[in-house]
Design a protein around this motif. Sequence first.
Motif: not given
Length: 753
Positions: A174-176, A300-304, A327-332, A335-336
């Motif tokens: 969710s954050t830079i 692969q690092i991206a935002n929501h 695999v998909v990881i939703f950190d934070e 905020k999704l």
Amino acid sequence: MNQPVYMADIQNKIYEAGLIRQEERIVLTADNCVLLEYYTGKTYSYRMVELTTLKAKRLFSKAAPLNESGYQKAMEKMLSQAGSESENTFSIKPAMRAKNLLEHIFSNILPEHGMDFRENQAALALEMLESLQGNRLALCEAEVGTGKTHAYILAVTVHNLFSTNKLPTIISTSTIALQKALTEEYIPQISDILMEHRIIDKPLSFVVRKGKSHYACDSRVKGYRSSIAHNDRHEDEELLSVLTGLFTGACPLDLDKLPLTDYVKSCINVERCHLNCPLSSVCRYRDFIRKAQSLGYDFQIANHNLVLADVLGRKNGRRSLFPPRGVVIFDEAHKLLDAARQMYGMTMENVELERLVASIYHAIGTGNPDKAEIVRLCETIQEQNVLLFEALRYAAGTSYDRNCYAVQIDLNCIRALKTLMAVLRRLSVLFYTTDREKRERYDRLVNRMEQQEIKLFILFHHASSILWLEMTGATACRVCALPKQLDFLLSEDIWQEKIPYILTSGTLSVGGDFSHFKRNNGIILAEKRRIFETSKASPFDYPNHALLYLPQDMPTPSDKDSGYFQAVVNRLAELIEVTHGHTLILFTSYRMMEQAYDELCGRITSFPMFRMGKGRLDAIDAFRRSGNGVLCASDSAGEGIDLAGDILSSLIVVRLPFPAPDPVLEYEKTLYPDFYGYLNEVIVPGMLIKLRQWFGRGIRRETDTCVFSILDSRASRRYRNDILAALPDMPVTHQLSDVNRFIAAKKSGAYFE
């Protein structure tokens, strides 16, 4: 002869025993033995290692590497010299070997590198690994200090070492700030450790993915640079230097890393990228995308928002923004839902169609045979657009705040919408062309028309959406729509995909109950057998390092009662003096924050005062540098900031952070038979999750100590039990004198200077 598939734990085992040289590699496995090959510079030397006894024996050397028949002879020689008293390591199932290796990493390897063993962190990583192996949808709550980021990086990496499906992993944040920590700290650190211990053969790789507006277009940079250079102004020298660096390749394509204004970035980004560009064959952005779309990166690092844009794009038949992923990881992950509401929602400003008309007038020129009809249709668009937004303003109902109103689509709106959609369809036909010179420009116009028609279509079929009107200026406004069945759409578009997901955050549940999060994000509609839930408590010593102050003499919160405001300011001043500054005060209202700040500035003279306005982060840095300051802030400071040490030793919540009324909550209220069901299922859980996020600012390291205060009388009465069940266990007091004693006992002399 095929190389062995799962070598990570074997290589590590030999490495830990000191039996493998840096240049050696495993080239053959047989029963419980491995064959090591080492090139001396002149010959190839071969040794065997028995995995049970961890004994090495030299076998032979050859001038050339072994061929297939040579491997067969080497295998026979190994087996003839090996013992027979052991279980074959290679017969153990890969899932168990992965689990054993992950346990070994946390128990033995990480402590060697100064990382304390945390039981909850290791347990979390193992549960994540099991979820990956079982193709599950894992909800992994990990309170502050647990170390969830290391946990999922290691779980995924070990999982891939023992999997035949070694596809990239998407990490969505969710954050830079977290993306920066992942790329500059977490992944490189783990990579170096695993490389050193021979668990991986090459460093972990990653690529950060962003939307087109974040990257430079070589062609547009060239054009914009020429226009600036033509002005020949001294004040443009620094800008020209950056643009020259971009064009020559000396500067990165990522515009976020360059000292450019938002306007300049909008003039040179790749949002208008097209295949007919004369620089397409040498375009660095296209080259970057080709590499990013390959399977060459581990992460692969991206935002929501970008991940959800990819979901919606694939749903509508567009090419995926990402390569196939394992695999998909939703950190934070807390905020999704906010990101989903942005991406699945629709906003239409009252000036959008006017801008489209201006672009159409600019494009038609003088030689277009349909010019007269196009002009007439554009006039109709302008007329009907005015009627539409006048009708929307007239139909505005309940006010959620000063600038947001419930809205209804009445008959006048329906008429305007039908006319506008018909006109846009006709214009799309008129702008179809086979003229190669005009095609690209006209195609962009038609695409904009289609986008506007989609928005009008959503408003026309308004029964399936939650609608509201936002006033953004004296005459400017926008109508917003959000699907009523967002939970169903998320379930269908994301959670039905048969790949493992990890959703992690410090605040996903209410007292270990994930129902609120699952319901909002559509996870409750997924297959129950796929869903895994775990919650790990913070390792920090809250019983000894924290104190919760719940005064019982505060008046009921009221925006109209001046006595309430004065009581709050008086108590804030008392707490600031008792804790000697070092205070973060969190408000739910900007207006109250500004009023309290102004009054406190006149009363607090021993400690510097700071106020955090909308979008202003400089106050946080100033507060951190002050050493003993007082920061008045809103929700934006309640999560995602790290104020470790004594600088934050008192966190004060003025009012419980109940969600503010909005169109979505108003719709959700209609789904419950009575108000109390809505209160208990939606409002209170939302408040408790937000409160936990705010409290997460207080203690950030093992040695931190902090007083937590809630000045809302409802916290010591109606919601007391709910709050105490949701927060970490810590002593509770109603006496200000206890706060004084706590600070005196926990802080050293330097704190009071």
